[in-house]
Structures are given as C-alpha cells and as structure tokens.
Design an enzyme around this catalytic site. Structure first.
Site, PDB file in Angstrom:
ATOM      1  N   SER A 145     -47.417  55.879  -5.078  1.00  0.00           N
ATOM      2  CA  SER A 145     -47.018  57.284  -5.154  1.00  0.00           C
ATOM      3  C   SER A 145     -45.744  57.359  -5.973  1.00  0.00           C
ATOM      4  O   SER A 145     -44.994  56.377  -6.052  1.00  0.00           O
ATOM      5  CB  SER A 145     -46.735  57.829  -3.752  1.00  0.00           C
ATOM      6  OG  SER A 145     -46.066  59.076  -3.820  1.00  0.00           O
ATOM      7  N   TYR A 158     -43.498  57.237   4.920  1.00  0.00           N
ATOM      8  CA  TYR A 158     -44.433  57.319   3.792  1.00  0.00           C
ATOM      9  C   TYR A 158     -43.829  56.673   2.548  1.00  0.00           C
ATOM     10  O   TYR A 158     -44.469  55.848   1.883  1.00  0.00           O
ATOM     11  CB  TYR A 158     -44.783  58.786   3.519  1.00  0.00           C
ATOM     12  CG  TYR A 158     -45.739  58.964   2.364  1.00  0.00           C
ATOM     13  CD1 TYR A 158     -47.106  58.779   2.537  1.00  0.00           C
ATOM     14  CD2 TYR A 158     -45.281  59.315   1.093  1.00  0.00           C
ATOM     15  CE1 TYR A 158     -47.990  58.929   1.474  1.00  0.00           C
ATOM     16  CE2 TYR A 158     -46.150  59.474   0.030  1.00  0.00           C
ATOM     17  CZ  TYR A 158     -47.502  59.282   0.227  1.00  0.00           C
ATOM     18  OH  TYR A 158     -48.376  59.420  -0.819  1.00  0.00           O
TER      19      TYR A 158
HETATM   20  P1  NAD Z   1     -56.478  63.116   1.205  1.00  0.00           P
HETATM   21  O1  NAD Z   1     -55.963  63.330   2.582  1.00  0.00           O
HETATM   22  O2  NAD Z   1     -57.110  64.246   0.489  1.00  0.00           O
HETATM   23  O3  NAD Z   1     -57.474  61.874   1.163  1.00  0.00           O
HETATM   24  C1  NAD Z   1     -57.194  60.676   1.839  1.00  0.00           C
HETATM   25  C2  NAD Z   1     -58.500  60.075   2.310  1.00  0.00           C
HETATM   26  O4  NAD Z   1     -58.191  58.835   2.979  1.00  0.00           O
HETATM   27  C3  NAD Z   1     -59.227  60.970   3.325  1.00  0.00           C
HETATM   28  O5  NAD Z   1     -60.584  61.120   2.971  1.00  0.00           O
HETATM   29  C4  NAD Z   1     -59.058  60.213   4.637  1.00  0.00           C
HETATM   30  O6  NAD Z   1     -60.125  60.403   5.553  1.00  0.00           O
HETATM   31  C5  NAD Z   1     -58.984  58.760   4.145  1.00  0.00           C
HETATM   32  N1  NAD Z   1     -58.359  57.910   5.148  1.00  0.00           N
HETATM   33  C6  NAD Z   1     -57.205  58.146   5.847  1.00  0.00           C
HETATM   34  N2  NAD Z   1     -56.988  57.144   6.723  1.00  0.00           N
HETATM   35  C7  NAD Z   1     -57.998  56.253   6.556  1.00  0.00           C
HETATM   36  C8  NAD Z   1     -58.327  55.027   7.174  1.00  0.00           C
HETATM   37  N3  NAD Z   1     -57.569  54.523   8.183  1.00  0.00           N
HETATM   38  N4  NAD Z   1     -59.440  54.370   6.777  1.00  0.00           N
HETATM   39  C9  NAD Z   1     -60.237  54.896   5.797  1.00  0.00           C
HETATM   40  N5  NAD Z   1     -59.970  56.050   5.173  1.00  0.00           N
HETATM   41  C10 NAD Z   1     -58.872  56.734   5.558  1.00  0.00           C
HETATM   42  O7  NAD Z   1     -55.216  62.575   0.381  1.00  0.00           O
HETATM   43  P2  NAD Z   1     -55.019  62.275  -1.174  1.00  0.00           P
HETATM   44  O8  NAD Z   1     -53.898  63.095  -1.630  1.00  0.00           O
HETATM   45  O9  NAD Z   1     -56.307  62.306  -1.893  1.00  0.00           O
HETATM   46  O10 NAD Z   1     -54.458  60.778  -1.061  1.00  0.00           O
HETATM   47  C11 NAD Z   1     -55.076  59.662  -1.680  1.00  0.00           C
HETATM   48  C12 NAD Z   1     -54.008  58.632  -1.972  1.00  0.00           C
HETATM   49  O11 NAD Z   1     -53.105  59.173  -2.949  1.00  0.00           O
HETATM   50  C13 NAD Z   1     -53.138  58.272  -0.767  1.00  0.00           C
HETATM   51  O12 NAD Z   1     -52.873  56.896  -0.764  1.00  0.00           O
HETATM   52  C14 NAD Z   1     -51.868  59.069  -0.998  1.00  0.00           C
HETATM   53  O13 NAD Z   1     -50.759  58.485  -0.373  1.00  0.00           O
HETATM   54  C15 NAD Z   1     -51.777  58.995  -2.507  1.00  0.00           C
HETATM   55  N6  NAD Z   1     -50.919  60.033  -3.096  1.00  0.00           N
HETATM   56  C16 NAD Z   1     -51.191  61.360  -2.940  1.00  0.00           C
HETATM   57  C17 NAD Z   1     -50.338  62.312  -3.496  1.00  0.00           C
HETATM   58  C18 NAD Z   1     -50.549  63.790  -3.369  1.00  0.00           C
HETATM   59  O14 NAD Z   1     -49.653  64.567  -3.725  1.00  0.00           O
HETATM   60  N7  NAD Z   1     -51.693  64.251  -2.876  1.00  0.00           N
HETATM   61  C19 NAD Z   1     -49.210  61.892  -4.221  1.00  0.00           C
HETATM   62  C20 NAD Z   1     -48.968  60.539  -4.343  1.00  0.00           C
HETATM   63  C21 NAD Z   1     -49.840  59.604  -3.786  1.00  0.00           C
END
Ligand code: NAD
Length: 280
Positions: A145, A158
């Site tokens: 991230s 986080y």
């Molecule tokens: P999201 O919540 O839309 O998707 C995350 C997915 O991970 C969900 O489908 C959830 O069910 C799954 N998940 C959670 N815990 C789990 C587990 N224990 N086992 C299996 N699956 C699991 O979130 P997102 O924004 O799409 O996040 C995806 C990645 O991107 C994450 O690692 C997040 O930290 C990273 N990220 C997101 C952002 C943002 O602004 N959205 C920014 C930086 C990094």
C-alpha cells in the site's frame, strides 16, 4: 525474464472476490489467463466467477482463509493436483482498521497481522517451491500500500502490516535474484473499494462523523480498482519491481525519499481533509 504473453497463464489472486482483486482477475482474464480466485466466502467467489465467465474468461474458485496455514497448505495441494504450478501468484487479500495507537484493540492488531502479513508468507511458502521447480519466468506480486511509504494517522496496525509486506517482498526479491522468479510489490493509493466503505467498527477515539467523512472521501476521490488492475498487468508484463498506482502513490514515494519532513507535514494536512485525522 518476464511473462509478456499472459494467454493460458495460471494466475492465483487472493482476496479475489471483490475490489482490487476482482478487477485484477478481470484484467488478467481479458488477456486469456486462467484465473484461480481465493477468498473467504463461497457465495462471493461464485458471483465473481460468474462475472469473469460472463465476459468470456476462465475461472476456478477456492474458498480459503489466507491467515490459516493448515487451510493454505491443503489448498496448495488441491491446486497443484488440479492445475499444476502457478505462473503468477498475486497476494492481494487484506483488511484494515481505524483507531488511534492507544485505542487500537490488540485483537485487531493481531488479526491484521495474521491476514495482511502471514497471509502473504503462507502463500509464498506454499506455492513458491512448485513454481521454482517448474522453472521458466514466474511472478510473485504482493499488494502492499502507499501506507507502507506514506502512512496516515489512526491506521498504525495497517500501515505497519504493509511496511512488513514491502520489506518481506524486498527480501524475497533478493533471495530470488538471478533466478527466473520475478518478485514485485504494488503500492495502491486511495482506491474506492469496500476496505474503507465497509468499515463498521472503529476505535473509540473515532467518531461516526469522522468515519463518515473518510468513507465519503474514498467514494468521491478514490480511484477505480481497475486503475490498479491495469497497472498490475502492465507491471507483470514489464517486470517492474515496484509498482506505485492510483492517486498520489508515486508522489508520496518520491517525497518520502527526498524530504520525509515535508511528507509528514503534507500527510497531516491531507489526513485532516480526508478524515483520517479529526479536525482540532
Ligand atoms: P476489499 O475489501 O474490496 O477486498 C479485499 C478482499 O480480501 C475481500 O474480498 C475479502 O473477502 C478478502 N479477504 C479478507 N480477509 C481474507 C482472508 N483472511 N482470507 C481470504 N480473503 C480475505 O479491499 P481492496 O481495497 O480491494 O484491498 C485489496 C488489497 O489492496 C488489500 O491488501 C489492501 O490492503 C490493498 N490496498 C487497498 C487500498 C485501497 O485504497 N482500497 C489502498 C492500498 C492498498
């Protein structure tokens, strides 16, 4: 060496049923890859599979909690028997929590660590040996991230977990240097997904007004997950080691190297605007 042709490549994406994971699955499916989706809920996986297949893609799904080592080991056995070694492993599953350092419940600290850090470690330990044995260019792509480079207040667990993913990826890349394994780290900025819009419980120092403000900010200014998906596909085909993507990601990384002091001042200011920090 990198994978410039993604047709028939086996791409496993954790947390692939929603958000960035699903958008990434769709982007690789458009290139003709076989998508292997892993997530917690069978129902959510089934919906994701239908979306991908309705657009002509190929997808198989496996429910698994990435934080549970026994489940991941069993999953790896099943996938290796059914599909053989992976071409591309994308460690994307992640969760977030909003609370001050003192107010952050310790069980949430541990949960974030188990999913965001140990989930990545589990998948690398379970899948890398077969990938290496199979030989040829193969990729491990870890989703960190921008918080690993430019964290915001009220997200200590986080941000620490994402810094851990970044350094874990760096160590892995050095260990694999000289082999065909390409190890890559992705740094998304503010992306409009359920990771923030779906937050219901927060630390006791966060008011519901502050949470509303942050969620509104993500909805209004967050990039579409497709932006990240497109950059991941490009990053895999080009073999780029570090992939900043989405609003502010490149700038924050650069500023953190040039002037950490200015970056901190800007982060405090932007956190008040976004809702990460309450206005005083
Ligand atoms: P999201 O919540 O839309 O998707 C995350 C997915 O991970 C969900 O489908 C959830 O069910 C799954 N998940 C959670 N815990 C789990 C587990 N224990 N086992 C299996 N699956 C699991 O979130 P997102 O924004 O799409 O996040 C995806 C990645 O991107 C994450 O690692 C997040 O930290 C990273 N990220 C997101 C952002 C943002 O602004 N959205 C920014 C930086 C990094």
């Amino acid at each position: 060496m990198t994978n410039s042709n993604l047709k028939h490549k086996k791409v496993l994406i954790t947390g692939g049923a929603a958000g960035i994971g699903l958008a990434t699955a769709e982007a690789f499916a458009r290139q003709g890859a076989l998508i292997i989706l892993v997530d917690l809920s069978e129902a959510a996986l089934e919906k994701a599979r239908e979306i991908i297949e309705s657009r002509g893609g190929h997808c198989v799904t496996y429910p698994c909690d990435v934080s549970d080592w026994n489940s991941v080991q069993n999953l790896a056995g099943d996938i290796h028997r059914a599909q053989g070694p992976l071409d591309i492993l994308i460690n994307n599953a992640g969760i977030a929590y909003l609370a001050g350092v003192v107010e952050h419940p310790l069980d949430q600290w541990e949960k974030i660590h188990r999913v965001n850090v140990m989930g990545v470690v589990h998948f690398v330990q379970a899948f890398l040996p077969a990938m290496k044995q199979a030989g040829g260019p193969r990729h491990i792509v870890n989703i960190a991230s921008v918080a690993a480079l430019a964290p915001a207040p009220n997200m200590s667990a986080y941000a620490a977990s994402k810094a851990a993913v970044r350094n874990f990826t760096e160590v892995l890349a050095m260990e694999q240097h000289g082999s065909d394994m390409v190890v890559q780290c992705v740094y998304p900025g503010i992306i409009n997904t359920a990771i923030v819009s779906g937050i219901h419980s927060v630390g006791e120092n966060i008011s519901s007004r502050q949470l509303d403000k942050l969620q509104h900010y993500y909805r209004e200014t967050g990039a579409d997950p497709e932006v990240v998906a497109r950059d991941i596909v490009r990053g895999v085909t080009s073999g780029r080691a570090h992939i900043p993507t989405g609003p502010m990601a490149s700038l924050a990384g650069w500023l953190g190297r040039v002037s950490p002091r200015i970056l901190r001042t800007l982060l405090i200011r932007s956190s008040k605007k976004s809702g990460y920090l309450a206005e005083s």
